[in-house]
Scaffold this motif. Structure first.
Motif, mmCIF file in Angstrom:
data_model
loop_
_atom_site.group_PDB
_atom_site.id
_atom_site.type_symbol
_atom_site.label_atom_id
_atom_site.label_comp_id
_atom_site.label_asym_id
_atom_site.label_seq_id
_atom_site.Cartn_x
_atom_site.Cartn_y
_atom_site.Cartn_z
ATOM 1 N N PHE A 197 -0.244 8.294 -5.951
ATOM 2 C CA PHE A 197 -0.880 9.454 -5.306
ATOM 3 C C PHE A 197 0.176 10.305 -4.610
ATOM 4 O O PHE A 197 0.093 10.574 -3.422
ATOM 5 N N ARG A 219 -10.462 9.038 2.458
ATOM 6 C CA ARG A 219 -10.933 7.666 2.667
ATOM 7 C C ARG A 219 -10.135 6.984 3.758
ATOM 8 O O ARG A 219 -10.674 6.242 4.581
ATOM 9 N N ALA A 220 -8.831 7.217 3.760
ATOM 10 C CA ALA A 220 -7.985 6.605 4.792
ATOM 11 C C ALA A 220 -8.427 7.115 6.161
ATOM 12 O O ALA A 220 -8.563 6.341 7.118
ATOM 13 N N LEU A 240 -7.982 9.997 -1.483
ATOM 14 C CA LEU A 240 -7.406 8.829 -0.818
ATOM 15 C C LEU A 240 -7.192 9.136 0.668
ATOM 16 O O LEU A 240 -7.502 8.328 1.543
ATOM 17 N N LYS A 267 2.588 1.616 -3.507
ATOM 18 C CA LYS A 267 1.623 1.962 -4.556
ATOM 19 C C LYS A 267 1.078 3.374 -4.357
ATOM 20 O O LYS A 267 0.951 4.142 -5.312
ATOM 21 N N SER A 268 0.731 3.713 -3.108
ATOM 22 C CA SER A 268 0.184 5.054 -2.867
ATOM 23 C C SER A 268 1.236 6.120 -3.143
ATOM 24 O O SER A 268 0.928 7.193 -3.665
ATOM 25 N N ALA A 272 -4.016 3.153 7.659
ATOM 26 C CA ALA A 272 -5.390 2.646 7.568
ATOM 27 C C ALA A 272 -5.376 1.152 7.252
ATOM 28 O O ALA A 272 -6.138 0.368 7.820
ATOM 29 N N LYS A 273 -4.468 0.775 6.348
ATOM 30 C CA LYS A 273 -4.388 -0.639 5.973
ATOM 31 C C LYS A 273 -3.894 -1.470 7.157
ATOM 32 O O LYS A 273 -4.451 -2.527 7.468
ATOM 33 N N GLN A 311 -11.620 5.532 7.260
ATOM 34 C CA GLN A 311 -11.413 4.147 7.668
ATOM 35 C C GLN A 311 -10.748 4.072 9.038
ATOM 36 O O GLN A 311 -11.107 3.246 9.874
ATOM 37 N N ARG A 351 -6.616 -1.911 9.603
ATOM 38 C CA ARG A 351 -7.644 -2.862 9.161
ATOM 39 C C ARG A 351 -7.159 -4.301 9.333
ATOM 40 O O ARG A 351 -7.851 -5.143 9.900
ATOM 41 N N THR A 408 0.836 -1.206 0.000
ATOM 42 C CA THR A 408 0.000 0.000 0.000
ATOM 43 C C THR A 408 0.869 1.254 0.000
ATOM 44 O O THR A 408 0.627 2.210 -0.732
ATOM 45 N N ALA A 440 -2.517 6.111 4.226
ATOM 46 C CA ALA A 440 -3.133 4.928 3.629
ATOM 47 C C ALA A 440 -2.557 3.659 4.256
ATOM 48 O O ALA A 440 -3.287 2.715 4.575
#
Lengths: 401, 375
Positions: B27, B47-48, B44, B22-23, B246-247, B51, B250, B19, B243
């Motif tokens: 981004f 959203r992060a 993004l 890629k981010s 957040a990942k 979450q 989760r 993540t 991000a």
């Protein structure tokens, strides 16, 4: 307690004589559409109730949440269905109450017996159930008026429905059951509320939005798309027409004195809206105007703007105070989007001293300085049309988060 | 290699690294920029943030992304204390807080706040009667950690919250750096109003954390500049870090029950019980992923050294303080006997450990104990 059914009671439409079936069908279709992505949900309509079933408990939870936004529903209850025989009903009622806090709560059993073949009469069944449950839950106190726990038993041909909770519906009439109109949607607070109120009376809406690139940004358009999408959650799909308005706005600046540009600009918008309305076969135009709120909404302005059309212009907010409009916007979830600070085409060309009492004949005189007809036709022909809600595109972030 | 020092830091999860990479590539734009790239990065980020708030049990709450747990704790203390002066100037913390909290006290006092520390019992759990005594109407901030980083003792946040709400209008903050993703954080009516989390304790990256609040609670910034994050923390927001956090959050919540920490811990508690020289610290109610034991008559670092000879990594009481050679304030507060106090080692599990590693540990520890018996 796991519920698998929701009993839906119709609102005002119970009163409508001949159109009744049309309304019910519309409501059923609207409910089916908003539940489309819940694979186990089924909806069945009957004369006086609608029933929603789902195999997955989670889908019932989700359905309960969504139903509160659907117009044409007076109230709804999560229910358990069981075989319509006395023993099974008793057993089911006991299971429901065991999951609830009963100590010291006031209680009442209510019975509706649509299936008249059921052996016990309404009163008999009420007494039988009370006699069975009260010893099992000694904390309950019987009270007929406003009990805290109201156990509803609905005996129907396909079984008995038991429920204890009644949730308030959104009221109104099923969206799309009362005709079709075009909403002028800016990015502000008022116009989405106006659209909402008219949808609540059963109107199906298209929306029209005026966009003036590069003076207004992509974000300000995106904001309006979001508002329209939010409105589409209340009933039917919504088509959005976006008009490129820059050329006309510039022509207006050149043609009329600055004090009147705002009036003329509004008149052009109204003309364009009326042309689009004609093309889509809608019967009225809806605006978020509220009397006296701004210079373009004085009685003189409204009258000068309205002069361009004989189409009914519905203004549900005309007598509503700003604070009351805001509280509706908050309730329907459009407020936060509306207050995002992007320029829209109405604010960007605002003259410093707009006339609050424009004279219609004067306005018409100055508009003669330019040939707006072809420009209007071009703007109407070149409008962008999208359908909302947007098809869910792949979430670009799902694998990141 | 067997890595049992997960309370110090964890190995980053490949999915979190993925993540982050890629981010960072897709981004990279500044989320405050007006152009499309900036808007996408901002989406993004939003959203992060959403979450993170949801995973913290505070849907719709405020998330301030920080450089880690220490900054989140500092922001909570200074930001809430300064912003809530109208409630009073008294701050209450537990005596066993992380230094990120305790070392902030002198500065808070210099600014005119009065700070009181709540005692803990032998089990490492705060003394509720003492908290009750210290709570007064002019208390504006209370900070009590959820799981102690040295002992794993779980603090009764809801009980504390009930007292706090009954007696004060204080904002209740909890440092959940050690507990988040390991055990559920109680965010009920009585639970904390704000929590601190750190990414690298949950298989995320170092240099990243967050303060999460149910609502703004008059929080004042401690970093000033471009006004990012609604003015609560200036500095270009690191979208890829947000991000990745957040990942990591989760994954740590979703996969919390996959590693049977409690079984491993109980197994080791029984095992350590067979040694007369080893004392298990804290009670069985402790968090299942941290186990501290004290060995009589030796220094903890001897055990750390001996175990690492065999590729097993544990720490002395806590990594932050283990090199400073100061006596642990937590062990002092708990009243651990003198001849044990220097021989504390901490074993802390993470998602990547396995049951086989527990067995291997016992084998190695057996031979270590034989060695010290002979000395």
């Amino acid at each position: 307690m796991m519920y698998h059914e929701i009993m839906i009671r119709y609102g005002e439409l119970s009163l409508k004589g001949k159109n009744r079936n049309v309304f019910i069908r519309k409501l059923r279709d609207n409910i089916r559409r908003i539940m489309k992505d819940l694979p186990t949900v089924k909806v069945k309509s009957e004369h006086d109730r609608m029933y929603l079933f789902a195999e997955e408990g989670q889908e019932i939870e989700e359905a309960l949440e969504r139903l509160s936004d659907v117009f044409g529903i007076q109230s709804f209850s999560p229910a358990v269905r069981c075989k319509a025989d006395l023993e099974t009903i008793k057993e089911t009622a006991k299971r429901i109450l065991s999951d609830m806090e009963t100590e010291g709560k006031t209680f009442k059993v209510e019975v509706r017996r649509a299936d008249k073949t059921f052996p016990l009469k309404t009163i008999e069944l009420q007494q039988e159930m009370g006699g069975h449950l009260l010893p099992l839950f000694p904390g309950l106190v019987v009270r007929m008026k406003n009990p805290e726990i109201r156990l509803l038993i609905d005996i129907r041909e396909d079984g008995a429905y038991l429920s204890t909770k009644t949730l308030q519906g959104a009221g109104g009439l099923p969206a799309g059951s009362n005709g079709h109109a075009l909403l002028m949607l800016s990015g502000g607070i008022d116009s989405p509320v106006a659209g909402y109120l008219m949808m609540k009376r059963g109107l199906k809406l298209d929306v029209i939005h005026f966009h003036s690139p590069p003076f207004t940004s992509e974000q300000s358009k995106q904001k309006v798309v979001e508002l329209a999408e939010r409105l589409s959650a209340f009933g039917t799909r919504i088509r959005m027409h976006t008009i490129h308005f820059t050329e006309i706005q510039q022509a207006v600046q050149d043609a009329v004195p600055s004090a009147l540009t705002m009036t003329t600009m509004r008149r052009m918008m109204m003309k364009i809206a009326d042309r689009v309305r004609e093309e889509i076969g809608a019967k009225a135009i809806v605006t978020g105007e509220s009397l006296g709120q701004v210079a373009s909404q004085t009685l003189d302005s409204l009258s000068a703007i309205n002069e361009v059309t004989t189409t009914p212009v519905l203004r549900p907010l005309i007598a509503v105070d700003k604070l009351d409009i805001i509280s509706i916007a908050e309730k329907i979830g459009t407020y936060e989007t509306s207050i995002r600070p992007f320029e829209d085409c109405c604010t960007i060309f605002t003259p410093s001293n707009p006339a609050t009492k424009p004279k219609t004949d004067k306005v018409i005189y100055y508009e003669g300085n330019a040939d707006f007809g072809p420009m209007i036709e071009k703007a109407v022909a070149e409008r962008e049309i999208i359908e909302l809600p947007l098809k869910k595109e792949e979430d670009p972030f799902s694998d990141l988060l | 290699m067997i890595y049992f020092d997960n309370s110090a830091t964890t190995m980053p999860d490949d999915r979190v690294l993925d993540t982050f990479v890629k981010s960072s590539k897709a981004f990279f734009a500044n989320p405050s920029s007006l152009h499309r790239l900036g808007i996408e990065a901002d989406r993004l980020l939003e959203r992060a943030s959403e979450q993170v708030a949801e995973l913290a049990g505070m849907p719709g709450g405020k998330v301030v992304f920080t450089s880690g747990g220490t900054e989140a704790d500092n922001l909570a203390l200074f930001g809430l204390a300064r912003g809530n002066r109208s409630h009073g100037k008294k701050i209450i913390v537990s005596a066993i807080e992380h230094p990120a909290v305790l070392q902030s006290i002198p500065q808070l006092e210099a600014e005119g706040f009065m700070v009181e520390r709540v005692h803990v019992g032998r089990d490492g759990v705060i003394d509720m009667a003492d908290l009750d005594r210290k709570l007064t109407a002019d208390t504006s901030v209370v900070s009590i950690m959820h799981v102690n980083n040295e002992t794993g003792a779980i603090q009764p946040l809801e009980e504390a919250g009930k007292l706090i709400r009954a007696k004060t209008r204080a904002v209740f903050h909890s440092d959940t750096v050690q507990s988040f993703g390991k055990i559920p954080v109680p965010i009920s009516e009585n639970g904390p109003d704000a929590i601190s989390v750190s990414a690298h304790k949950i298989h995320g990256l170092e240099g990243s954390g967050a303060l999460i609040l149910k609502k703004r609670h008059e929080l004042q910034p401690i970093l000033f500049g471009g006004g990012q994050q609604e003015g609560l923390r200036s500095g270009t927001v690191p979208v890829a870090h947000a991000a990745a956090l957040a990942k990591a959050m989760r994954l740590s919540v979703e996969e919390r029950d996959l590693a049977p920490y409690a079984d491993w811990r109980n197994d080791l508690v029984r095992y350590f019980g067979t040694f007369s020289k080893v004392m298990v610290l804290g009670s069985e109610n402790n968090a299942p992923h941290i186990l501290s034991v004290a060995i009589r008559g030796i220094k903890g670092e001897i055990a750390v050294n001996a175990l690492q000879e065999r590729e097993i990594y544990v720490s002395t009481s806590s990594a932050c303080s283990s090199r400073s050679r100061k006596e642990s304030h937590v062990l002092q507060a708990m009243g651990v006997p003198d001849d044990y106090r220097h021989g504390v080692i901490r074993i802390s599990f993470g998602r990547m450990n396995t049951a086989g590693e527990i067995e291997k540990f016992k084998e190695v520890f057996n031979s270590f104990m034989e060695t010290i018996e002979r000395v």
